[in-house]
Each structure stands twice: as C-alpha cells, then as structure tokens.
Design a protein around this motif. Structure first.
Motif, short mmCIF file in Angstrom:
data_model
loop_
_atom_site.label_atom_id
_atom_site.label_comp_id
_atom_site.label_asym_id
_atom_site.label_seq_id
_atom_site.Cartn_x
_atom_site.Cartn_y
_atom_site.Cartn_z
N THR A 98 45.47 -2.03 26.31
CA THR A 98 45.87 -3.38 26.71
C THR A 98 47.39 -3.46 26.83
O THR A 98 48.11 -2.85 26.04
N ALA A 124 49.49 -8.99 26.98
CA ALA A 124 48.13 -9.47 26.76
C ALA A 124 47.71 -9.27 25.30
O ALA A 124 47.05 -10.12 24.71
N LYS A 161 49.22 -11.97 23.15
CA LYS A 161 48.48 -13.22 23.33
C LYS A 161 47.16 -13.19 22.56
O LYS A 161 46.81 -14.14 21.88
N ALA A 163 43.30 -13.88 27.14
CA ALA A 163 44.62 -13.31 26.84
C ALA A 163 45.14 -12.52 28.02
O ALA A 163 46.32 -12.63 28.37
N ASP A 164 44.27 -11.75 28.66
CA ASP A 164 44.69 -10.96 29.81
C ASP A 164 45.09 -11.88 30.96
O ASP A 164 46.11 -11.70 31.59
N SER A 182 48.44 -13.85 30.01
CA SER A 182 49.56 -13.13 29.43
C SER A 182 50.89 -13.48 30.08
O SER A 182 51.94 -13.29 29.49
N GLN A 228 49.35 -21.69 27.84
CA GLN A 228 48.31 -20.86 27.25
C GLN A 228 47.45 -21.66 26.29
O GLN A 228 46.25 -21.57 26.30
#
Length: 170
Positions: free
Chosen positions: A107, A111, A114, A135-136, A139, A146
């Motif tokens: 990862t 990301a 996050k 998260a990805d 990011s 977010q």
C-alpha cells in the motif's frame, strides 16, 4: 540476529469495541514469522498486557509458525480460512480479543496513513475491506473531506451513500 523493525500500528485509544476493527497494522511483508514479533512486542508495550494467541487468515500469510517467541513465553499462532483476510486477531487477557486491520504491505504510504487513522475511528459495521478501499480512494483528500467521505460510507454495499433527493440545497 537483528532487532525486529518497529511495528507500524494504530489503536483505538478507548478500545470500546464499537467497530469491526480496533486499530490497524501495516506490516512490511506477508511473512508472519518475520512480522509478528514486532506486532506482539508493540501490543504488549502499548496495552501493558501480554498477547497470548494470534489468529491469521491462512491464504493471506506466508511462513506462519506455530509459535512466536516473546519475552517470558511463546505466543501460539493459529491460521484459519474463516477469519477476514484483512484482519489479524489477538487474544489478550482482560480484553475479549483485539481485531486489527491488516494494511497490505504494498500500500502507498498516503493510503496506509489514511487507513491507520480510519481504523481507529470507524464505528458500526464498516468492514475491514471497506476501510482499505476508502483509504485508497481518499488518500489525496484533506482530513475534512476524508472524514465527510467516511461518514457517508455505506456499510452494507461498500459504496458511498447518495443523498436522498430532498437532501440537496437549492
């Protein structure tokens, strides 16, 4: 023998057990024999309790030992196909169990950061895979965007919730 690398770990500070996970762990590899000692040491230190057992998904991890040496004991390691592949489960005295989101080793750092944060704030039935997906996707968003995006995450279908027709300001 070199000392194990410090675990990249986040824990819900209250450990209220309100979400699917109680924090997150970002291992460097899927080699359980190499990664688990640092995780166990970090959990022992942060919670001031001793990890007794670890549960992993059999098909996710490589080199899964039966036991991991830890100060004053050996921690039993179990592997299962019924556990979520994105979770590691730790049995700790005084705590029912601890479920940690496993952030895949490949990862990106943005990301992963996050996901480490989201895993400590998710409540309800948000699935571990949903946290990784969010998260990805998020990011590159700032913290306010977010948080709003995660607040609107659909826990059942893994898609962002769409506002009802009357929810738009005209």
């Amino acid at each position: 023998m070199t000392a194990p690398e410090k675990a990249r770990l986040s824990l819900d500070p209250t450990l209220t057990r309100q979400g699917a996970v109680d924090g997150a762990w970002w291992p460097a590899t899927y080699d359980a024999g190499a990664e688990l000692p640092a995780l166990i040491a970090a959990i022992d230190q942060r919670l001031n309790r001793r990890v007794l057992r670890v549960g992993l998904h059999l098909d996710t991890w490589d080199n899964i030992p039966h036991r991991i040496a830890a100060p004053g004991r050996h921690v039993k390691v179990g592997w299962f196909r019924t556990i979520d592949p994105h979770v590691v489960n730790l049995i700790i005295p005084g705590i029912e169990h601890l479920n940690l989101l496993v952030i895949p080793p490949g990862t990106t750092p943005a990301a992963a950061d996050k996901a480490l944060g989201m895993a400590t704030r998710c409540r309800g039935r948000t699935r571990p895979g949903d946290i990784l997906t969010a998260a990805d996707r998020n990011s590159s968003l700032d913290a306010t965007e977010q948080d709003l995006s995660l607040a609107g995450w659909d826990n059942e279908g893994g898609q962002p919730q769409q506002p009802a027709r009357g929810d738009f300001a005209s």
